[in-house]
Motif scaffolding. Structure first.
Motif, PDB file in Angstrom:
ATOM      1  N   VAL A 138       0.837  -1.206   0.000  1.00  0.00           N
ATOM      2  CA  VAL A 138       0.000   0.000   0.000  1.00  0.00           C
ATOM      3  C   VAL A 138       0.868   1.249   0.000  1.00  0.00           C
ATOM      4  O   VAL A 138       0.669   2.164  -0.804  1.00  0.00           O
ATOM      5  CB  VAL A 138      -0.963  -0.003   1.207  1.00  0.00           C
ATOM      6  N   VAL A 139       1.847   1.322   0.892  1.00  0.00           N
ATOM      7  CA  VAL A 139       2.688   2.526   0.939  1.00  0.00           C
ATOM      8  C   VAL A 139       3.538   2.628  -0.323  1.00  0.00           C
ATOM      9  O   VAL A 139       3.801   3.734  -0.806  1.00  0.00           O
ATOM     10  CB  VAL A 139       3.570   2.573   2.204  1.00  0.00           C
ATOM     11  N   ALA A 140       3.954   1.495  -0.892  1.00  0.00           N
ATOM     12  CA  ALA A 140       4.721   1.540  -2.136  1.00  0.00           C
ATOM     13  C   ALA A 140       3.888   2.122  -3.265  1.00  0.00           C
ATOM     14  O   ALA A 140       4.356   2.958  -4.054  1.00  0.00           O
ATOM     15  CB  ALA A 140       5.209   0.132  -2.500  1.00  0.00           C
ATOM     16  N   GLU A 141       2.621   1.685  -3.342  1.00  0.00           N
ATOM     17  CA  GLU A 141       1.729   2.206  -4.383  1.00  0.00           C
ATOM     18  C   GLU A 141       1.501   3.702  -4.208  1.00  0.00           C
ATOM     19  O   GLU A 141       1.485   4.468  -5.185  1.00  0.00           O
ATOM     20  CB  GLU A 141       0.406   1.453  -4.333  1.00  0.00           C
ATOM     21  N   TRP A 183      -9.793  -5.219   0.527  1.00  0.00           N
ATOM     22  CA  TRP A 183      -9.049  -4.704   1.682  1.00  0.00           C
ATOM     23  C   TRP A 183      -7.972  -3.730   1.240  1.00  0.00           C
ATOM     24  O   TRP A 183      -7.819  -2.650   1.815  1.00  0.00           O
ATOM     25  CB  TRP A 183      -8.422  -5.878   2.453  1.00  0.00           C
ATOM     26  N   LEU A 184      -7.239  -4.099   0.188  1.00  0.00           N
ATOM     27  CA  LEU A 184      -6.175  -3.229  -0.306  1.00  0.00           C
ATOM     28  C   LEU A 184      -6.745  -1.946  -0.920  1.00  0.00           C
ATOM     29  O   LEU A 184      -6.219  -0.847  -0.708  1.00  0.00           O
ATOM     30  CB  LEU A 184      -5.325  -3.973  -1.332  1.00  0.00           C
ATOM     31  N   THR A 185      -7.840  -2.064  -1.665  1.00  0.00           N
ATOM     32  CA  THR A 185      -8.462  -0.887  -2.275  1.00  0.00           C
ATOM     33  C   THR A 185      -8.957   0.087  -1.220  1.00  0.00           C
ATOM     34  O   THR A 185      -8.766   1.305  -1.332  1.00  0.00           O
ATOM     35  CB  THR A 185      -9.629  -1.312  -3.187  1.00  0.00           C
ATOM     36  N   ASP A 186      -9.576  -0.437  -0.168  1.00  0.00           N
ATOM     37  CA  ASP A 186     -10.058   0.433   0.910  1.00  0.00           C
ATOM     38  C   ASP A 186      -8.909   1.212   1.545  1.00  0.00           C
ATOM     39  O   ASP A 186      -9.056   2.391   1.877  1.00  0.00           O
ATOM     40  CB  ASP A 186     -10.769  -0.396   1.984  1.00  0.00           C
ATOM     41  N   ARG A 187      -7.750   0.570   1.721  1.00  0.00           N
ATOM     42  CA  ARG A 187      -6.606   1.278   2.309  1.00  0.00           C
ATOM     43  C   ARG A 187      -6.071   2.337   1.370  1.00  0.00           C
ATOM     44  O   ARG A 187      -5.721   3.433   1.795  1.00  0.00           O
ATOM     45  CB  ARG A 187      -5.490   0.287   2.668  1.00  0.00           C
ATOM     46  N   LEU A 188      -5.998   2.046   0.089  1.00  0.00           N
ATOM     47  CA  LEU A 188      -5.554   3.055  -0.872  1.00  0.00           C
ATOM     48  C   LEU A 188      -6.456   4.279  -0.848  1.00  0.00           C
ATOM     49  O   LEU A 188      -5.997   5.428  -0.858  1.00  0.00           O
ATOM     50  CB  LEU A 188      -5.523   2.467  -2.283  1.00  0.00           C
ATOM     51  N   HIS A 189      -7.763   4.039  -0.791  1.00  0.00           N
ATOM     52  CA  HIS A 189      -8.729   5.135  -0.879  1.00  0.00           C
ATOM     53  C   HIS A 189      -8.762   5.999   0.384  1.00  0.00           C
ATOM     54  O   HIS A 189      -9.286   7.119   0.346  1.00  0.00           O
ATOM     55  CB  HIS A 189     -10.116   4.588  -1.193  1.00  0.00           C
ATOM     56  N   ARG A 190      -8.202   5.504   1.476  1.00  0.00           N
ATOM     57  CA  ARG A 190      -8.120   6.344   2.680  1.00  0.00           C
ATOM     58  C   ARG A 190      -7.217   7.544   2.438  1.00  0.00           C
ATOM     59  O   ARG A 190      -7.330   8.566   3.124  1.00  0.00           O
ATOM     60  CB  ARG A 190      -7.582   5.551   3.873  1.00  0.00           C
ATOM     61  N   GLU A 199      -2.886  -6.020  -9.299  1.00  0.00           N
ATOM     62  CA  GLU A 199      -2.676  -7.388  -8.833  1.00  0.00           C
ATOM     63  C   GLU A 199      -1.297  -7.590  -8.218  1.00  0.00           C
ATOM     64  O   GLU A 199      -1.105  -8.461  -7.355  1.00  0.00           O
ATOM     65  CB  GLU A 199      -2.899  -8.376  -9.984  1.00  0.00           C
ATOM     66  N   ASP A 200      -0.306  -6.759  -8.628  1.00  0.00           N
ATOM     67  CA  ASP A 200       1.023  -6.853  -8.029  1.00  0.00           C
ATOM     68  C   ASP A 200       1.000  -6.574  -6.531  1.00  0.00           C
ATOM     69  O   ASP A 200       1.904  -6.992  -5.800  1.00  0.00           O
ATOM     70  CB  ASP A 200       1.989  -5.867  -8.685  1.00  0.00           C
ATOM     71  N   MET A 201      -0.037  -5.881  -6.055  1.00  0.00           N
ATOM     72  CA  MET A 201      -0.102  -5.577  -4.634  1.00  0.00           C
ATOM     73  C   MET A 201      -0.332  -6.825  -3.786  1.00  0.00           C
ATOM     74  O   MET A 201      -0.011  -6.837  -2.599  1.00  0.00           O
ATOM     75  CB  MET A 201      -1.216  -4.557  -4.364  1.00  0.00           C
ATOM     76  N   VAL A 202      -0.844  -7.867  -4.380  1.00  0.00           N
ATOM     77  CA  VAL A 202      -1.132  -9.093  -3.626  1.00  0.00           C
ATOM     78  C   VAL A 202       0.128  -9.930  -3.440  1.00  0.00           C
ATOM     79  O   VAL A 202       0.387 -10.449  -2.351  1.00  0.00           O
ATOM     80  CB  VAL A 202      -2.220  -9.922  -4.324  1.00  0.00           C
TER      81      VAL A 202
END
Length: 418
Positions: A138-141, A183-190, A199-202
């Motif tokens: 998440v922080v990398a993205e 879960w990952l999308t919700d964290r990005l959108h915060r 998909e690389d985030m997984v």
């Protein structure tokens, strides 16, 4: 290049990262290691700069596994391979455990908040994240860094992820009801409504795999294999570690993860009973108070801690619960292994044992079969049959032929530069 390592405050996960972190630092790169404050001292002891993030994790209280009796199955089984069990519903439910149960504990929002603030100022070029610590991708993205995942054991998650995507495609459910993606999308959108899931985030843009070749799962990700280099933190070489043992020496260890996660321990009374009659000596990494055993045989030395990397070169066998770090350390030192089940399948310990048994370098005793007599018979086989030592030596040579942490630095530099 600036490289940020991200891991939850699980010591055994952090120690797997240290050799690669030091290889990058020795090559002239700036390195930081972010985790909860629990292991800030452990990180600093390794000579790497620590970045505390989030509240204390407190795993020593058994936060993840508290109250589970020995032998009870955990709410997921990442090693499930029976086709009739691997339905879309089952695989989805298993994957759901990681964002909603594991990551919410190991990589909570407060930790993510701190890391977002830190990376906004420090601007890493590469993020290397422990495979259970999803704040990393998440922080990398969010900061635009390249990122790679680092394994702490066999890559069961990659196999399950690939199966989930295939089953979803068969059901025409691509992108639908994906708990990891959500879960990952919700964290990005915060932090950024324009940020989107990739998909690389997984599974990372690549995966560093320090496991010995004999126990790799071959999950099909872009893998960067690296030789397992044992690291246990501070180490003092005491005189008795320099003496040549007069008799075969057996190491008995419960592993640091068992203590940190509050897992049940193998039955020490039976283990001590098994070794009492052997023509061998034993070093047990457990104190008398922890053992709960009133009588300790005269051929058993109790010690709270000794680095396996210092002890195993002198050992003829190791008895343990088959945590991945202990397995890998025994493999690189060519030591035959005996698994004594603690009744919990946390990350495929039975599969690891089956793999080493098939290679002729280990034996396995299930929890239901643990008696002093059975344990003594298995230990005698490990000590007396030269085939176990020969096969362990063969696996050692395979492990030592892997690229060193130094060797993979150019690959990481190229990935970050791209």
């Amino acid at each position: 290049m600036r490289v940020l390592f991200v891991t939850a405050a699980i010591k055994s996960h952090f120690t797997l990262l240290v050799p690669v972190a030091w290889a990058l630092r020795a090559a002239g790169h700036e390195v930081r290691v972010a985790s909860q404050p629990d292991i800030a001292g452990v990180i600093a002891d390794s000579g790497l700069p620590a970045v505390p993030a989030g509240p204390a994790l407190g795993l020593r209280r058994g936060k993840l596994l508290a109250g589970r009796p020995s032998g009870e199955r955990l709410p997921f089984d990442v090693t499930e391979k029976r086709p009739e069990k691997l339905t879309w519903d089952h695989v989805r439910a298993t994957l759901m455990v990681f964002p909603r149960m594991v990551s919410d504990v190991l990589a909570c929002d407060a930790m993510l908040d701190d890391l977002v603030r830190f990376t906004a100022r420090w601007r890493p070029d590469l993020v290397v994240w422990d495979a259970l610590t999803y704040t990393g991708p998440v922080v990398a993205e969010l900061c635009g860094a390249a990122h790679v995942r680092a394994l702490f054991g066999p890559d069961h998650l990659a196999r399950l992820r690939a199966l989930f995507l295939r089953l979803s495609a068969d059901r025409e459910l691509v992108g639908y009801d994906d708990p990891v993606r959500q879960w990952l999308t919700d964290r990005l959108h915060r932090y950024d409504r324009g940020a989107s899931f990739d998909e690389d985030m997984v599974l990372g843009q690549a995966t560093i795999d320090p496991m010995p070749p004999c126990v790799r799962t071959g999950a099909g990700t872009r893998t960067i294999p690296v030789r397992f280099v044992p690291h246990s933190g501070r180490a003092v070489v005491e005189d008795w570690l320099l003496d040549e043992p007069p008799r075969p020496l057996i190491c008995l260890t419960l592993g640091t993860s068992s203590r940190d996660l509050g897992l049940p321990s193998p039955p020490l009374a039976e283990l001590f009973g098994a070794v009492a009659g052997l023509d061998a000596d034993v070093v047990a990494t457990v104190t008398r108070a922890q053992s709960g055993v009133h009588h300790v045989p005269g051929n058993v030395r109790l010690t709270d801690f000794v680095p396996l990397d210092l002890l195993l070169p002198r050992c003829a066998a190791i008895v343990h619960h088959f945590g991945a770090g202990s397995v890998a350390t025994a493999v690189v030192h060519g030591v035959p292994q005996l698994r004594v089940s603690d009744g919990v399948n946390l990350w495929g310990e039975p599969d690891l044992a089956a793999c080493l048994v098939a290679e002729g370098a280990a034996l396995n005793v299930d929890a239901s079969d643990v008696t002093a007599g059975i344990l003594a018979d298995n230990l005698a086989k490990l000590l007396e049959d030269p085939g176990f030592r020969d096969n362990a030596a063969r696996l050692r040579q395979q492990a030592l032929a892997e690229p060193s942490p130094h060797d993979i630095v150019p690959t990481l530099e190229e990935l970050a530069g791209a």
